[in-house]
Design a protein around this motif. Structure first.
Motif, PDB file in Angstrom:
ATOM      1  N   MET A   1       4.030  -8.495  17.916  1.00 56.08           N
ATOM      2  CA  MET A   1       4.739  -7.867  16.794  1.00 56.08           C
ATOM      3  C   MET A   1       3.755  -7.120  15.896  1.00 56.08           C
ATOM      4  O   MET A   1       2.734  -7.662  15.481  1.00 56.08           O
ATOM      5  N   THR A   2       4.069  -5.851  15.630  1.00 56.34           N
ATOM      6  CA  THR A   2       3.234  -5.062  14.727  1.00 56.34           C
ATOM      7  C   THR A   2       3.613  -5.383  13.289  1.00 56.34           C
ATOM      8  O   THR A   2       4.770  -5.242  12.895  1.00 56.34           O
ATOM      9  N   ARG A   3       2.640  -5.835  12.520  1.00 51.97           N
ATOM     10  CA  ARG A   3       2.928  -6.223  11.147  1.00 51.97           C
ATOM     11  C   ARG A   3       2.784  -5.049  10.187  1.00 51.97           C
ATOM     12  O   ARG A   3       2.023  -4.118  10.435  1.00 51.97           O
ATOM     13  N   ILE A   4       3.529  -5.110   9.094  1.00 51.16           N
ATOM     14  CA  ILE A   4       3.471  -4.087   8.054  1.00 51.16           C
ATOM     15  C   ILE A   4       2.255  -4.379   7.179  1.00 51.16           C
ATOM     16  O   ILE A   4       2.124  -5.462   6.621  1.00 51.16           O
ATOM     17  N   ARG A   5       1.373  -3.420   7.063  1.00 55.18           N
ATOM     18  CA  ARG A   5       0.148  -3.581   6.283  1.00 55.18           C
ATOM     19  C   ARG A   5       0.430  -3.262   4.811  1.00 55.18           C
ATOM     20  O   ARG A   5       0.871  -2.156   4.490  1.00 55.18           O
ATOM     21  N   VAL A   6       0.175  -4.224   3.944  1.00 58.39           N
ATOM     22  CA  VAL A   6       0.510  -4.087   2.523  1.00 58.39           C
ATOM     23  C   VAL A   6      -0.751  -4.194   1.660  1.00 58.39           C
ATOM     24  O   VAL A   6      -1.560  -5.111   1.833  1.00 58.39           O
ATOM     25  N   ALA A   7      -0.908  -3.250   0.725  1.00 60.51           N
ATOM     26  CA  ALA A   7      -2.015  -3.283  -0.236  1.00 60.51           C
ATOM     27  C   ALA A   7      -1.419  -3.382  -1.635  1.00 60.51           C
ATOM     28  O   ALA A   7      -0.264  -2.994  -1.871  1.00 60.51           O
ATOM     29  N   SER A  47      -9.104   3.502   2.693  1.00 59.17           N
ATOM     30  CA  SER A  47      -9.881   2.618   3.576  1.00 59.17           C
ATOM     31  C   SER A  47      -9.066   1.546   4.292  1.00 59.17           C
ATOM     32  O   SER A  47      -9.477   1.042   5.335  1.00 59.17           O
ATOM     33  N   SER A  48      -7.898   1.219   3.739  1.00 58.65           N
ATOM     34  CA  SER A  48      -7.143   0.079   4.278  1.00 58.65           C
ATOM     35  C   SER A  48      -6.104   0.444   5.315  1.00 58.65           C
ATOM     36  O   SER A  48      -5.604  -0.424   6.027  1.00 58.65           O
ATOM     37  N   ALA A  49      -5.765   1.734   5.401  1.00 59.46           N
ATOM     38  CA  ALA A  49      -4.688   2.173   6.298  1.00 59.46           C
ATOM     39  C   ALA A  49      -3.410   1.390   6.048  1.00 59.46           C
ATOM     40  O   ALA A  49      -2.687   1.010   6.973  1.00 59.46           O
ATOM     41  N   ALA A  50      -3.126   1.145   4.765  1.00 56.05           N
ATOM     42  CA  ALA A  50      -1.924   0.393   4.394  1.00 56.05           C
ATOM     43  C   ALA A  50      -0.666   1.190   4.711  1.00 56.05           C
ATOM     44  O   ALA A  50      -0.648   2.421   4.581  1.00 56.05           O
ATOM     45  N   ASP A  51       0.370   0.489   5.113  1.00 51.12           N
ATOM     46  CA  ASP A  51       1.674   1.126   5.331  1.00 51.12           C
ATOM     47  C   ASP A  51       2.440   1.233   4.020  1.00 51.12           C
ATOM     48  O   ASP A  51       3.146   2.215   3.778  1.00 51.12           O
ATOM     49  N   VAL A  52       2.328   0.196   3.192  1.00 55.06           N
ATOM     50  CA  VAL A  52       3.017   0.154   1.898  1.00 55.06           C
ATOM     51  C   VAL A  52       2.010  -0.263   0.830  1.00 55.06           C
ATOM     52  O   VAL A  52       1.254  -1.220   1.022  1.00 55.06           O
ATOM     53  N   ILE A  53       2.004   0.482  -0.277  1.00 54.12           N
ATOM     54  CA  ILE A  53       1.110   0.164  -1.383  1.00 54.12           C
ATOM     55  C   ILE A  53       1.947  -0.203  -2.605  1.00 54.12           C
ATOM     56  O   ILE A  53       2.770   0.594  -3.066  1.00 54.12           O
ATOM     57  N   LEU A  54       1.757  -1.415  -3.100  1.00 55.08           N
ATOM     58  CA  LEU A  54       2.422  -1.854  -4.323  1.00 55.08           C
ATOM     59  C   LEU A  54       1.560  -1.391  -5.485  1.00 55.08           C
ATOM     60  O   LEU A  54       0.380  -1.730  -5.568  1.00 55.08           O
ATOM     61  N   MET A  55       2.144  -0.594  -6.392  1.00 50.85           N
ATOM     62  CA  MET A  55       1.361   0.085  -7.424  1.00 50.85           C
ATOM     63  C   MET A  55       1.873  -0.206  -8.830  1.00 50.85           C
ATOM     64  O   MET A  55       3.022   0.105  -9.163  1.00 50.85           O
ATOM     65  N   SER A  79       0.827  11.716   9.892  1.00 51.75           N
ATOM     66  CA  SER A  79       1.866  10.939  10.558  1.00 51.75           C
ATOM     67  C   SER A  79       1.848   9.509  10.022  1.00 51.75           C
ATOM     68  O   SER A  79       0.794   8.870   9.966  1.00 51.75           O
ATOM     69  N   GLY A  80       3.014   9.004   9.611  1.00 47.43           N
ATOM     70  CA  GLY A  80       3.098   7.656   9.082  1.00 47.43           C
ATOM     71  C   GLY A  80       2.334   7.467   7.792  1.00 47.43           C
ATOM     72  O   GLY A  80       1.483   6.574   7.705  1.00 47.43           O
ATOM     73  N   PRO A  81       2.579   8.314   6.764  1.00 51.47           N
ATOM     74  CA  PRO A  81       1.854   8.189   5.495  1.00 51.47           C
ATOM     75  C   PRO A  81       2.197   6.895   4.784  1.00 51.47           C
ATOM     76  O   PRO A  81       3.265   6.323   5.008  1.00 51.47           O
ATOM     77  N   PRO A  82       1.312   6.407   3.917  1.00 57.81           N
ATOM     78  CA  PRO A  82       1.620   5.177   3.176  1.00 57.81           C
ATOM     79  C   PRO A  82       2.770   5.410   2.217  1.00 57.81           C
ATOM     80  O   PRO A  82       2.906   6.507   1.651  1.00 57.81           O
ATOM     81  N   ARG A  83       3.601   4.402   2.042  1.00 60.09           N
ATOM     82  CA  ARG A  83       4.692   4.474   1.073  1.00 60.09           C
ATOM     83  C   ARG A  83       4.266   3.724  -0.186  1.00 60.09           C
ATOM     84  O   ARG A  83       3.713   2.627  -0.091  1.00 60.09           O
ATOM     85  N   VAL A  84       4.513   4.322  -1.328  1.00 60.78           N
ATOM     86  CA  VAL A  84       4.133   3.688  -2.587  1.00 60.78           C
ATOM     87  C   VAL A  84       5.365   3.093  -3.253  1.00 60.78           C
ATOM     88  O   VAL A  84       6.372   3.783  -3.467  1.00 60.78           O
ATOM     89  N   LEU A  85       5.289   1.814  -3.548  1.00 62.63           N
ATOM     90  CA  LEU A  85       6.366   1.110  -4.238  1.00 62.63           C
ATOM     91  C   LEU A  85       5.829   0.691  -5.599  1.00 62.63           C
ATOM     92  O   LEU A  85       4.908  -0.120  -5.695  1.00 62.63           O
ATOM     93  N   VAL A  86       6.380   1.289  -6.649  1.00 62.41           N
ATOM     94  CA  VAL A  86       5.873   1.071  -8.000  1.00 62.41           C
ATOM     95  C   VAL A  86       6.404  -0.233  -8.587  1.00 62.41           C
ATOM     96  O   VAL A  86       7.582  -0.567  -8.436  1.00 62.41           O
ATOM     97  N   LEU A  87       5.519  -0.960  -9.254  1.00 65.32           N
ATOM     98  CA  LEU A  87       5.892  -2.192  -9.941  1.00 65.32           C
ATOM     99  C   LEU A  87       5.923  -1.903 -11.437  1.00 65.32           C
ATOM    100  O   LEU A  87       4.967  -1.378 -11.990  1.00 65.32           O
ATOM    101  N   HIS A 125       9.065   0.802   4.046  1.00 59.67           N
ATOM    102  CA  HIS A 125       8.318   1.012   5.279  1.00 59.67           C
ATOM    103  C   HIS A 125       9.197   1.660   6.336  1.00 59.67           C
ATOM    104  O   HIS A 125       8.721   2.458   7.157  1.00 59.67           O
ATOM    105  N   ALA A 126      10.482   1.356   6.311  1.00 66.26           N
ATOM    106  CA  ALA A 126      11.428   1.935   7.275  1.00 66.26           C
ATOM    107  C   ALA A 126      11.794   3.379   6.919  1.00 66.26           C
ATOM    108  O   ALA A 126      12.541   4.027   7.638  1.00 66.26           O
ATOM    109  N   GLY A 127      11.264   3.866   5.795  1.00 67.88           N
ATOM    110  CA  GLY A 127      11.523   5.249   5.418  1.00 67.88           C
ATOM    111  C   GLY A 127      12.637   5.439   4.426  1.00 67.88           C
ATOM    112  O   GLY A 127      13.038   6.557   4.123  1.00 67.88           O
TER     113      GLY A 127
END
Length: 220
Positions: A1-7, A47-55, A79-87, A125-127
């Motif tokens: 299973m490919t995991r979602i990388r989160v920063a 540097s992290s190649a995160a899929d989703v960044i909590l900001m 291709s597959g840019p990181p998605r930013v989710l604001v907190l 992450h699903a777009g």
């Protein structure tokens, strides 16, 4: 299973520790790094190649809005840019609205239930886009207030009649499944239409589609 990388980018060490533990408890998520300010967050994104960044929004050195804008700009065309989710601490303020304009895929409240935050990570992450439910109405009113008269930009005229219909339904918050049922289409067809609409209008995701629609008074 490919995991979602989160920063995670937030200036509160205790909050970062809690979020890190939450992410690490999920089998489909991988915690790939953290930063305490926006400038460090930009470096972390690279540097992290995160899929989703909590900001976080309010931070020293560089705020989350500027960091989001830089991260989105750096990933343009990738291709597959990181998605930013604001907190954010507040349901809605000018900063949250500016974060959406900067390219964030949505925002959630810091005091949201852990399950909601986890679901939000998977959703962006699903777009798709996420907006704290309590703030949706206020966000739309915020953007609608800026356009007293309907103004359809030239790019909107490039949509086909069918794409225009689907645009309106998506802007009103209908899911792909709901649009497919209403328009007697397959979900795959609706997804293709949404992708083409976003491409023609130069939008990243559904949250920007909704903002675009209300900003230009293209829906009631």
């Amino acid at each position: 299973m490919t995991r979602i990388r989160v920063a995670l980018v937030d200036d509160q060490a205790l909050f970062r520790a809690g979020i890190r533990m939450l992410i690490e408890s999920q089998p489909d998520l991988e915690f790939v790094g953290e930063a305490g300010d926006g400038a460090a967050g930009i470096a972390l994104a690279a540097s992290s190649a995160a899929d989703v960044i909590l900001m976080d929004i309010r931070m020293p050195v560089l705020d989350g809005i500027a960091a989001t804008e830089a991260i989105v700009a750096a990933s343009a065309g990738v291709s597959g840019p990181p998605r930013v989710l604001v907190l954010t601490t507040f349901d809605l303020d000018e900063s949250a609205a500016r974060a959406i304009r900067a390219g964030a895929s949505g925002f959630v409240l810091k005091d949201a239930e852990p399950e909601f935050l986890l679901a939000s990570i998977r959703t962006v992450h699903a777009g798709n886009a996420v907006i704290a439910a309590s703030a949706t109405r206020e966000l739309l009113e915020h953007f609608a207030a800026r356009a007293p008269q309907p103004v359809a930009p030239p790019s909107f005229e490039t949509l086909t009649p069918r794409e225009g219909e689907i645009f309106v339904l998506a802007a009103k918050g209908l899911s792909n499944t709901e649009i497919a049922t209403r328009e007697f289409l397959s979900e795959a067809t609706v997804k293709t239409h949404i992708s083409r609409i976003l491409g023609k209008l130069g939008l990243r995701d559904r949250v920007q589609l909704v903002v675009f629609a209300y900003e230009h008074r293209l829906v009631d």
